[in-house]
Design an enzyme around this catalytic site. Structure first.
Site, PDB file in Angstrom:
ATOM      1  N   LYS A  79       1.064  -1.305  -0.007  1.00  0.00           N
ATOM      2  CA  LYS A  79      -0.063  -0.009  -0.220  1.00  0.00           C
ATOM      3  C   LYS A  79       1.017   1.114  -0.109  1.00  0.00           C
ATOM      4  O   LYS A  79       1.511   0.981   0.890  1.00  0.00           O
ATOM      5  CB  LYS A  79      -0.834  -0.184   1.430  1.00  0.00           C
ATOM      6  CG  LYS A  79      -2.215   1.153   1.213  1.00  0.00           C
ATOM      7  CD  LYS A  79      -2.187   0.668   0.071  1.00  0.00           C
ATOM      8  CE  LYS A  79      -4.308   1.127  -0.194  1.00  0.00           C
ATOM      9  NZ  LYS A  79      -5.585   1.480   0.144  1.00  0.00           N
ATOM     10  N   SER A  88      -1.780  -1.910  -4.021  1.00  0.00           N
ATOM     11  CA  SER A  88      -2.346  -0.931  -4.102  1.00  0.00           C
ATOM     12  C   SER A  88      -2.029   0.734  -3.697  1.00  0.00           C
ATOM     13  O   SER A  88      -0.991   0.634  -3.107  1.00  0.00           O
ATOM     14  CB  SER A  88      -3.396  -1.260  -3.265  1.00  0.00           C
ATOM     15  OG  SER A  88      -4.406  -1.812  -3.233  1.00  0.00           O
TER      16      SER A  88
END
Length: 367
Positions: free
Chosen positions: A160, A229
């Site tokens: 992330k 992500s």
């Protein structure tokens, strides 16, 4: 060292009862949870705050039921991917490291998990070689924490990273720096793609840090194990490496493969086989029994506007963004393949798997 991996459904936007139930049932202790990877029900865009709501709910359970400090719980990696388009069910996969419990006695390498945070990623780093280098260094530290010494034993790297928003763009400009793009939604793809190249470089899938002009351009450069992500929640790369290690006595194994395009079911089955499950030549989801924990996929609309020779229209659609269309499509393919709608499907697969396809990882019960 042993590891426990469980998938729980998220029944409402701020629900963490599945995690609480596992702790209450003694599957693992709150203080043994080391990572969470999940799908939330928002729009998957820059302003998808369901990721933050799930993050708060899961960390709240760990605070309530454990003995770690707030700062320690805050440091636990939780990678939330927003958007459950189509048939995808909101869910989370919880990883726990069990130190004082006897695991499985085996000579096989078994699932192990490592975590690291990169150095701070400045707004001007996103989409540039500096981000590739910072991510690669973090991947190497996460591998070391997992006890993985051979890059071939790394099968899934979930990250992330920050994307660009108006405030961070303005911050870069105030310091005399230019950013890769001022399109905040596109910056999600850029952040994901650059991170994918960092993973590829760390694992030897590419030989060198790509030149600036190749980043987000040369789609022949990619990682086959990256699942990247991005969001507004952090300013560094949060890196979770999942692989198989000799020191682990976990009852699980992980494997990976690639979907060559959006409807490539064989890529999903190949990942499950790579994790160690024996399957017939033409498998059916009933062949899995209860041995599949879950699958993790990245996907991307094919920029050529073609799928197996047929014209595709999602890139021309002005009403529904292609991110949502491809996620719903691949989610349906994955759910039909394994017979379960709680599939982790994340969009924005630039430099993650072959163009038009994407990486697939599978975690299975090894016995």
């Amino acid at each position: 060292m042993s590891f426990e991996v469980r998938k729980v459904e998220i029944t409402s936007v701020s629900d963490a009862s599945g995690l609480a139930g596992l702790i209450d049932d003694g599957v693992f202790a709150a203080d043994e949870v080391i990572a969470v990877i999940g799908k939330t029900e928002g729009n998957g865009g820059v302003n998808d705050y369901t990721r933050i709501l799930s993050d708060q709910a899961f960390r709240g359970v760990l605070m309530e039921k454990g003995g770690r400090s707030e700062s320690e719980v805050k440091d636990i990696p939780m990678a939330w991917s927003g958007g459950c388009d189509g048939v995808i069910t909101p869910h989370a996969t919880v990883f726990a490291r069990i130190a004082d419990r006897e695991g499985v006695a085996t000579e096989d390498k078994r699932l192990s998990v490592g975590f690291a945070m990169s150095d701070v990623l400045l707004p001007e780093d996103i989409g540039r070689p500096a981000m590739v280098e910072k991510v690669a260094e973090g991947v190497e530290r996460a591998m070391a924490e997992a006890g993985i010494t051979d890059v071939a034993d790394v099968h899934y790297v979930q990250t992330k990273t920050p994307l660009l928003v108006q405030d961070t763009i303005a911050d870069a400009h105030a310091r005399g720096q230019a950013v890769f793009t001022e399109d905040t939604l596109y910056s999600m793809d850029v952040s994901n793609g650059t991170t994918g190249l960092g993973i590829a470089y760390a694992l030897g899938e590419i030989d060198a840090v790509p030149a600036a002009e190749e980043i987000c351009k040369n789609t022949d450069l990619y990682s086959s194990v990256a699942s990247c992500s991005s969001g507004v929640e952090l300013d560094r790369a949060q890196i979770v490496v999942v692989g198989n290690a000799a020191a682990s006595s976990s009852p699980y194994r992980v494997g990976h493969s690639e979907m060559q395009d959006a409807i490539d079911q064989d890529g999903i089955w190949d990942a499950i086989r790579d994790a160690g499950l024996e399957l017939p030549d033409r498998p059916h989801h009933t062949d899995l029994g209860d041995r599949l924990v879950g699958v993790f996929l990245k996907c991307e609309a094919d920029g050529r506007g073609q799928l197996r020779g047929r014209r595709q229209l999602m890139l021309d659609d002005s009403d529904v963004h292609h991110h949502r269309q491809i996620k719903g499509a691949v989610g349906g393919v994955a759910a039909a393949t394994i017979g379960d709608t709680a599939v982790f499907v994340s969009v924005g697969a630039l430099h993650q798997g072959p163009h038009g396809g994407g990486p697939v990882a599978a975690i299975v019960h090894a016995e």
